[in-house]
Design an enzyme around this catalytic site. Sequence first.
Site, mmCIF file in Angstrom:
data_model
loop_
_atom_site.group_PDB
_atom_site.id
_atom_site.type_symbol
_atom_site.label_atom_id
_atom_site.label_comp_id
_atom_site.label_asym_id
_atom_site.label_seq_id
_atom_site.Cartn_x
_atom_site.Cartn_y
_atom_site.Cartn_z
ATOM 1 N N LYS A 187 0.838 -1.203 0.000
ATOM 2 C CA LYS A 187 0.000 0.000 0.000
ATOM 3 C C LYS A 187 0.872 1.251 0.000
ATOM 4 O O LYS A 187 1.604 1.503 0.945
ATOM 5 C CB LYS A 187 -0.907 0.041 1.234
ATOM 6 C CG LYS A 187 -1.946 1.192 1.149
ATOM 7 C CD LYS A 187 -2.583 1.494 2.463
ATOM 8 C CE LYS A 187 -1.812 2.495 3.283
ATOM 9 N NZ LYS A 187 -1.791 3.869 2.689
ATOM 10 N N GLU A 261 10.606 0.824 10.183
ATOM 11 C CA GLU A 261 11.561 1.923 10.022
ATOM 12 C C GLU A 261 10.777 3.191 10.275
ATOM 13 O O GLU A 261 9.923 3.574 9.482
ATOM 14 C CB GLU A 261 12.181 1.892 8.616
ATOM 15 C CG GLU A 261 13.435 2.753 8.502
ATOM 16 C CD GLU A 261 13.143 4.145 7.977
ATOM 17 O OE1 GLU A 261 13.058 5.065 8.836
ATOM 18 O OE2 GLU A 261 13.009 4.326 6.765
ATOM 19 N N CYS A 295 13.360 10.708 7.087
ATOM 20 C CA CYS A 295 13.399 10.146 8.441
ATOM 21 C C CYS A 295 14.765 10.340 9.087
ATOM 22 O O CYS A 295 14.873 10.557 10.289
ATOM 23 C CB CYS A 295 13.071 8.650 8.406
ATOM 24 S SG CYS A 295 11.444 8.265 7.748
#
Length: 480
Positions: A187, A261, A295
């Site tokens: 997704k 993650e 990130c």
Amino acid sequence: MAKKSTAFEYAPAPESRSIVDIKPSYGLFIDGEFVDGRGKSFKTISPSTEEVLAEIAEGDAADVDLAVKAARRAYTRVWSKMSGAERGKYLFRIARIIQERAREFAVLESIDNGKPIKETRDVDVPTVAAHFFYYAGWADKLGYAGYGEDPQPLGVAGQVIPWNFPLLMLAWKIAPALACGNTVVLKPAETTPLTALLFAEVCQQADLPPGVVNILTGAGETGRAIVSHPDVNKVAFTGSTDVGRAIAKAVAGSDKRVTLELGGKAANIVYDDAPVDQAVEGIVNGIFFNQGHVCCAGSRLLVQESIAEEVLAKLKRRMKTLRVGDPLDKNTDIGAINSAEQLAKIRELSEIGEAEGAERWAPKCDLPSTGFWFPPTIFTGVSQAHRIAREEIFGPVLSVLTFRTPKEAVEKANNTPFGLSAGIWTEKGSLILWTASQLRAGVVWSNTFNRFDPASPFGGYKESGYGREGGRHGLEAYLR
């Protein structure tokens, strides 16, 4: 006599949109075909113009069940029975098609995500192809990866990816899963589905067996249905720490393998013997690359007190040259913020930083009147108690702190619930090694930042998640 300006004036250099064919609407990619979703639909918009790009199907629980069943059939009947060498051929084919259609992918990613074309063209898409090439090479060598003489695939992998690197995160997830013999239900993020749907066309073009890769668009409920489906053997997620916690709770007590993650608040440490001009480029790349939607962004600058004034002066001078604007302009350095929701979060935390006493600075720049924009910004006078030094802003905002000794630098760098990445700038190799050994971070860069290679593992400690992606280590999560 008037003083001549030494600033460069850049004429617009827009990349053409004509190479991309965006359809009015898209269905779900299940069992090798695009099908109508059973649920609602939603619109994906361009963050730089706010124009509606396409109508996107929202997969519901019934759609997820169809996709998982298709993936299970493909796994049982075809993919797990195929030799590694044969699987590798498909991955090589996918990699070559991505290279052939690289410009198309780069333009579409910039339109749908808002990041500059020079980043999608020079970083994202080449790295995507490199990941498929890399794992294609592993497909017939799994017995030599260090996970047993005859490692076996897990089965069906449910994968949920974020909006900051839509195509690259897809490659990080799908390439190792397929190389190991698993099938996939993936997704993409709700705001950036278009390159994943274009990748579905690549799967068709590569004659990938139906059901090996299934792509379901949708929002949180679609992701929850994939993660909680009883016939999914492996869950891989990249995204926020809060959602990662929810996933960990949802799969607790089951036999599903999980890799997460999550967020980060990386320290970029600049020692007093660092090559300052090089460090400034690394600081800029560390926090302003991809609008700070990274990130592992170096969102906390820790600079040694004796050179702090020099570093800040050069950093501000460099920031004045950054060009904010049209993502499809090849001159653009900083594109659009991905969504109105994310822009509101960046603004809120920046206002909190000012209210808590930090000093805010941004270069003067004209922001477009439509779309979602935020100028490159730094905060000085920041303490570790400030929220902007503790929370992930996920935008082009840098908090500057100072230190006096290496020990203090490490203590400040580790004083965070996150542990995804860090950077070290010094000319002393021994100081690099000592600092890196003390940092609780999954990835530590020395005299560079935000460098990725498919052969190098990536992942974090603490609230930045667990498991590794990339490299030989990235195979482990998809093998039993």
